[in-house]
Write a protein that holds these residues in place. Structure first.
Motif, mmCIF file in Angstrom:
data_model
loop_
_atom_site.group_PDB
_atom_site.id
_atom_site.type_symbol
_atom_site.label_atom_id
_atom_site.label_comp_id
_atom_site.label_asym_id
_atom_site.label_seq_id
_atom_site.Cartn_x
_atom_site.Cartn_y
_atom_site.Cartn_z
ATOM 1 N N ALA B 242 0.817 -1.216 0.000
ATOM 2 C CA ALA B 242 0.000 0.000 0.000
ATOM 3 C C ALA B 242 0.849 1.264 0.000
ATOM 4 N N ILE B 243 0.244 2.333 -0.510
ATOM 5 C CA ILE B 243 0.820 3.682 -0.467
ATOM 6 C C ILE B 243 1.370 4.003 0.928
ATOM 7 N N GLU B 244 0.611 3.643 1.967
ATOM 8 C CA GLU B 244 1.015 4.002 3.335
ATOM 9 C C GLU B 244 2.355 3.400 3.746
ATOM 10 N N ILE B 245 2.736 2.265 3.135
ATOM 11 C CA ILE B 245 4.043 1.663 3.470
ATOM 12 C C ILE B 245 5.163 2.646 3.148
ATOM 13 N N PHE B 246 5.049 3.302 1.989
ATOM 14 C CA PHE B 246 6.131 4.226 1.630
ATOM 15 C C PHE B 246 5.960 5.611 2.262
ATOM 16 N N ALA B 268 12.638 13.286 -0.839
ATOM 17 C CA ALA B 268 11.692 14.327 -0.423
ATOM 18 C C ALA B 268 10.588 14.509 -1.463
ATOM 19 N N ALA B 269 10.988 14.550 -2.746
ATOM 20 C CA ALA B 269 9.995 14.730 -3.806
ATOM 21 C C ALA B 269 9.058 13.525 -3.872
ATOM 22 N N ALA B 270 9.618 12.317 -3.769
ATOM 23 C CA ALA B 270 8.782 11.112 -3.827
ATOM 24 C C ALA B 270 7.827 11.057 -2.639
ATOM 25 N N LEU B 271 8.340 11.379 -1.450
ATOM 26 C CA LEU B 271 7.490 11.329 -0.250
ATOM 27 C C LEU B 271 6.289 12.254 -0.389
ATOM 28 N N GLN B 272 6.506 13.439 -0.961
ATOM 29 C CA GLN B 272 5.377 14.359 -1.151
ATOM 30 C C GLN B 272 4.293 13.725 -2.029
ATOM 31 N N MET B 273 4.704 12.931 -3.018
ATOM 32 C CA MET B 273 3.717 12.296 -3.893
ATOM 33 C C MET B 273 2.958 11.188 -3.146
ATOM 34 N N TYR B 274 3.667 10.413 -2.327
ATOM 35 C CA TYR B 274 2.966 9.398 -1.520
ATOM 36 C C TYR B 274 2.000 10.072 -0.547
ATOM 37 N N ALA B 280 -5.313 12.153 -0.892
ATOM 38 C CA ALA B 280 -6.390 12.103 -1.892
ATOM 39 C C ALA B 280 -7.232 10.831 -1.760
ATOM 40 N N GLY B 281 -6.945 10.016 -0.734
ATOM 41 C CA GLY B 281 -7.817 8.865 -0.448
ATOM 42 C C GLY B 281 -7.303 7.521 -0.930
ATOM 43 N N LEU B 293 -2.556 9.311 -9.289
ATOM 44 C CA LEU B 293 -2.387 10.674 -8.791
ATOM 45 C C LEU B 293 -1.843 11.580 -9.898
ATOM 46 N N TYR B 294 -0.751 11.127 -10.556
ATOM 47 C CA TYR B 294 -0.205 11.918 -11.669
ATOM 48 C C TYR B 294 -1.270 12.147 -12.752
ATOM 49 N N ALA B 295 -2.087 11.141 -13.013
ATOM 50 C CA ALA B 295 -3.127 11.285 -14.028
ATOM 51 C C ALA B 295 -4.148 12.342 -13.609
ATOM 52 N N GLN B 296 -4.556 12.281 -12.332
ATOM 53 C CA GLN B 296 -5.511 13.284 -11.827
ATOM 54 C C GLN B 296 -4.951 14.690 -11.937
ATOM 55 N N LEU B 297 -3.656 14.807 -11.647
ATOM 56 C CA LEU B 297 -3.033 16.133 -11.607
ATOM 57 C C LEU B 297 -2.746 16.689 -12.987
#
Lengths: 306, 306
Positions: B242-246, B268-274, B280-281, B293-297
């Motif tokens: 899951a996303i939460e692991i990272f 730092a950049a990757a963590l912001q995306m996680y 975003a749920g 997420l990238y697709a939504q953005l």
């Protein structure tokens, strides 16, 4: 063999005789093409002549009678100059011949160059390359190509001679360039991640050889980690691929992404590190020099060359 | 078989019967160890009993008479609670027995937990694991371990049963944890890079199957690109990890790096995306959800589940 007829060996001109173009010219000559080379720098031409190559004095002479022109210059600007600059070859190329464009560039630029050349009755193959100088010399490159069926047909003898693998990605120019940019996005970020990680391991006093052994066998591995970290372990930053290459290529990705309103936070972070490495004087060193940058920024000691 | 003697089969307690702990318990039972499981959630215990496992009612009962305690909890906080919390087992473990700690954690915390446990005459093996639930069930994990020779010796039957590969990385706790964090740094950044790249390819209208084919054969490849991008191509975000692991693991890396005055711009950049994906749920969805997420953005369409 006739100089103006149907049955001669295909004639190829190679524009740009750097480490890649030199090997590509050799591979084509080896497979029976009649090859003429040209480079703007005298050293490159001299080396080519010393190895038995035939060189032209200028661009127009180089492409005279050529069925295939392979352009192995650095970027879009040089490609445009070769085609449409003051000495540009677009008006000198033989009708029906093909221009094979190897430089990594923005897909929109590749599309535009192709359209301008096709309007003159010439073919354009968008054909970025992957693989180093050694594979270029052996005719074992990977080529990510797109273009019209006519462009592919005309380019075939050169593609067969230069590449172990040709991906045919679509029938218009720009698609090959886009695939190459996706690869460069990943490659550039992975080198930066590898350097961020290996210098962080050094900062913690870990056995770096052991880190390499464990990571290359684990889920954290990448092609770039496996390929570049040995340079750091050996303390050898002799450029196989220089920092400036990714200053350029991640710059293109960032510009493309900005134009398309697509956020690329990892590319942006990595690009800043390449810029900092270049600014700190390592622009012409191997791209694994990012590890030295991280070491400088954290008071970490890395292995030095023995 | 004697209950208090020298020659009985080793007894192992497994604390935490999630997808990893469950498989690790099975692997140990299969290789002849006497295994007792415990989990704080009733569902996990019920599933373990249904598969023929033996479960204890509480932590103290679980470790009674155990030669080996394998802790497969989520993080450092849970590990500390298992050992030293109100119902902690540190005072209930058999003298000379070993605590095998699997959770990913800051190396400094691993060192501290080990010292506190060793002060009580017990052994601590710092032993983060790699490999998913399927490999846990088959006894084919990779374990990155460090600890005293006595800890390794006491843990050996469990390590042999659970792992295809045990890296012995040093004689003090914390080294295994540090190797695991280097792996997580790379893995977390590579997933983010893979998602940044594949959604950017989608934004440009490229054939994503072809992108996968080309990249996995090119220098832009990573273990994570190869493993996670198929989830995106299938539009299937069922959580394997899951996303939460990272969010957790890159958070640990960032905290470690801050403490050591080591800059980690890619982490730092990757963590912001996680964090954004979680906010975003998508926190409990597969970590390849970063592509969504990238697709939504960027107003990009990705494949949907067929």
């Amino acid at each position: 063999m006739s100089l103006n007829g149907e049955n001669h060996d295909p004639r190829a001109a190679v524009i740009g005789l750097g480490s890649m173009g030199f090997g590509m010219a050799q591979s084509m000559a080896r497979s029976g093409l009649e090859v003429v080379g040209y480079d703007i720098t005298e050293n490159a031409v001299a080396r080519f002549l010393a190895e038995g190559g035939r060189a032209a004095q200028n661009l127009t002479d180089a492409v005279e009678g050529a069925d295939i022109v392979v352009s192995v210059v650095v970027n879009a600007q040089q490609t445009e100059a070769v085609l449409f600059g003051p000495d540009g070859i677009a008006r000198a190329m033989k009708p029906g011949s093909v221009f094979i464009s190897s430089a990594t560039m923005d897909p929109a630029v590749a599309r535009s160059l192709a359209q301008r050349l096709e309007a003159l009755g010439l073919h354009y193959l968008d054909a970025p390359i992957s693989g180093g100088a050694a594979r270029a010399a052996k005719g074992e490159l990977t080529i990510m190509a797109s273009g019209s069926p006519q462009a592919f047909a005309a380019a075939r003898p050169a593609l067969d001679a230069m590449a172990a693998k040709v991906y045919e990605l679509g029938d218009v120019s720009g698609i090959g360039a886009a695939f190459k940019m996706i690869n460069q996005l990943l490659a550039g970020v992975h080198i930066a991640a590898a350097c961020e990680a290996i210098s962080f391991a050094a900062k913690q006093g870990l056995d770096l050889q052991k880190v390499y052994e464990v990571i290359t066998a684990s889920a954290g591995n990448s092609w770039m980690f496996e390929n570049r970290v040995p340079h750091v372990l050996a303390g050898d930053y002799t450029p196989l691929s220089a920092i400036e290459i990714f200053v350029k290529d991640l710059g293109i990705v960032q510009d493309m992404a900005r134009a398309e309103r697509y956020p690329v936070p990892l590319v942006a972070a990595a690009l800043q590190m390449y810029l900092a490495a270049s600014g700190a004087g390592m622009g012409r060193d191997d791209d694994s020099s990012l590890a030295r940058l991280y070491a400088q920024l954290s008071g970490t000691t890395l292995p030095s060359k023995s």
